[in-house]
Design an enzyme around this catalytic site. Structure first.
Site, short mmCIF file in Angstrom:
data_model
loop_
_atom_site.label_atom_id
_atom_site.label_comp_id
_atom_site.label_asym_id
_atom_site.label_seq_id
_atom_site.Cartn_x
_atom_site.Cartn_y
_atom_site.Cartn_z
N LYS A 297 76.92 61.99 85.58
CA LYS A 297 76.82 63.12 86.03
C LYS A 297 76.64 64.16 85.78
CE LYS A 297 76.26 63.52 91.71
NZ LYS A 297 77.06 62.99 92.74
N LYS B 65 71.95 60.79 85.45
CA LYS B 65 71.48 61.35 87.15
C LYS B 65 71.88 63.02 86.52
CE LYS B 65 72.99 62.36 92.04
NZ LYS B 65 73.39 62.65 92.84
C1 PBG Z 1 77.09 63.18 96.31
C2 PBG Z 1 75.67 63.23 95.64
C3 PBG Z 1 74.39 63.77 95.24
C4 PBG Z 1 73.86 63.79 95.10
C5 PBG Z 1 73.74 62.03 95.59
N1 PBG Z 1 74.55 61.83 95.44
C6 PBG Z 1 74.65 65.86 95.53
C7 PBG Z 1 76.21 66.45 95.13
O1 PBG Z 1 76.28 66.15 94.44
O2 PBG Z 1 76.05 67.28 94.60
C8 PBG Z 1 72.45 63.82 94.48
C9 PBG Z 1 70.83 63.50 94.90
C10 PBG Z 1 69.61 64.57 94.91
O3 PBG Z 1 69.32 65.82 94.38
O4 PBG Z 1 68.24 63.76 94.93
N2 PBG Z 1 77.05 62.04 97.56
#
Ligand code: PBG
Length: 324
Positions: free
Chosen positions: A196, A249
């Site tokens: 991520k 992601k």
């Molecule tokens: C964290 C989380 C995020 C997203 C999914 N889970 C936000 C982050 O890491 O700041 C982002 C998903 C998206 O942008 O569609 N709970």
């Protein structure tokens, strides 16, 4: 006049020939819909930066999941917006927490739909960070693992079918696996947000989930967009810790990473087409600058072609209907 010896166009001459020789298929079965749930009744609050997406109360959530099921989408990923936030993120693991309440309702009304629970604390902490913070504001990794373990057990007990830790804490998959096993939930799988990135494409999500950090950023736990060897290391750790499925992601700017993870790991792989990717397509499509339907299906197909088995996308309902 030299004639070309190779004529690939022969195989593009008709819709039937193109269908026969198509290498990648995108089906409703390949899609997962992320949904935002908040307390209340009859609440359907539009998210400005994500046209067509809403924060939903449980009763409205049940309706939308019914539509997704009818369109053939097999799974949803739930994000909770709790009524109250605190330093210990207690809304994340409360028995009557927002995800727990939503999961019980959905299991009752739509038992065939797979419920995935995002497991992170940024929506639940008053400071908006993904874990427990120390006095100096830094995140305490190992204290956060204890909360992650508790949260996973509570989500599974409420009926969540898949636990999806997204906080990028070291050791989170192992901690959650051990806790689930100890709680008699050995059969609950973990979908690890293994890779991520610290991405600008999460912008609209932070409005949707009301989760922007009040100070600092997420660069000490999310990955540097410049790195791919590190992605393989993260995926390897999560696989070794017992992840059942891996995720990369965001999706579109990281298709090389999806491909690299696909080639090295045999676990099912997901790509998360994030809020900013959706917002771009909606914004340009809404102005008539691109054909939203074609562009969205093209982008989702590219994620499958890169090696993702399934894709989390806010276009899931529309895409499933377009594909019908
Ligand atoms: C964290 C989380 C995020 C997203 C999914 N889970 C936000 C982050 O890491 O700041 C982002 C998903 C998206 O942008 O569609 N709970």
């Amino acid at each position: 006049m030299p004639f070309p010896a190779e004529r690939p166009r022969r195989l593009r001459a008709s819709p039937a020939m193109r269908a026969l020789t198509r290498e990648t298929v995108l089906r409703p079965d390949d899609l997962v819909m992320p949904l935002f749930v908040r307390p209340g009744r009859g609440v359907r609050r539009p998210i400005a930066s994500m046209p067509g997406q809403f924060q939903l109360s449980c009763d409205e959530l049940v309706k939308d999941v019914g539509e997704l099921a009818a369109a053939g989408v097999p799974a949803v990923m739930l994000f909770g917006i709790p009524g109250r936030k605190d330093a210990r993120a207690s809304g994340a693991y409360a028995r009557d927490g927002i995800i727990q309440t939503a999961a019980r309702r959905l299991k009752d009304r739509h038992p065939g739909v797979l419920i995935m629970a995002d497991l992170c604390f940024c929506e639940y902490t008053d400071h908006g960070h993904c874990g427990v913070t120390r006095r100096d504001g830094s995140i305490d990794n190992d204290a956060t693992l204890e909360l992650a373990a508790k949260t996973a057990v509570s989500q599974a007990a409420a009926g969540c079918d898949v636990i999806a830790p997204s906080g990028m804490m070291d050791g989170q998959v192992a901690a959650i696996r051990a806790a689930l096993d100890a709680a008699g939930r050995a059969e609950t799988p973990i979908l690890a947000y293994a890779v991520k990135y610290a991405s600008a494409f999460y912008g609209p999500f932070r409005e949707a989930a009301e989760s922007p950090p009040k100070f600092g950023d997420r660069a000490t736990h999310q990955m540097d967009p410049a790195n791919i060897r590190e992605a393989l290391r993260e995926a390897g750790l999560d696989a070794a810790e017992g992840a059942d499925m891996l995720m990369v992601k965001p999706a579109l700017p990281y298709l090389d990473v999806v491909r690299a993870v696909r080639e090295r790991f045999s676990l099912p792989l997901a790509a998360y087409c994030v809020s900013g990717e959706y917002a771009m397509l909606k914004a340009a499509g809404g102005r008539g600058w691109i054909d939203e339907k074609r562009a969205a299906l093209e982008a989702l197909t590219s994620m499958r072609r890169a090696g993702a088995d399934f894709v989390l996308t806010y276009h899931a309902l529309e895409a499933a209907r377009w594909l019908a």
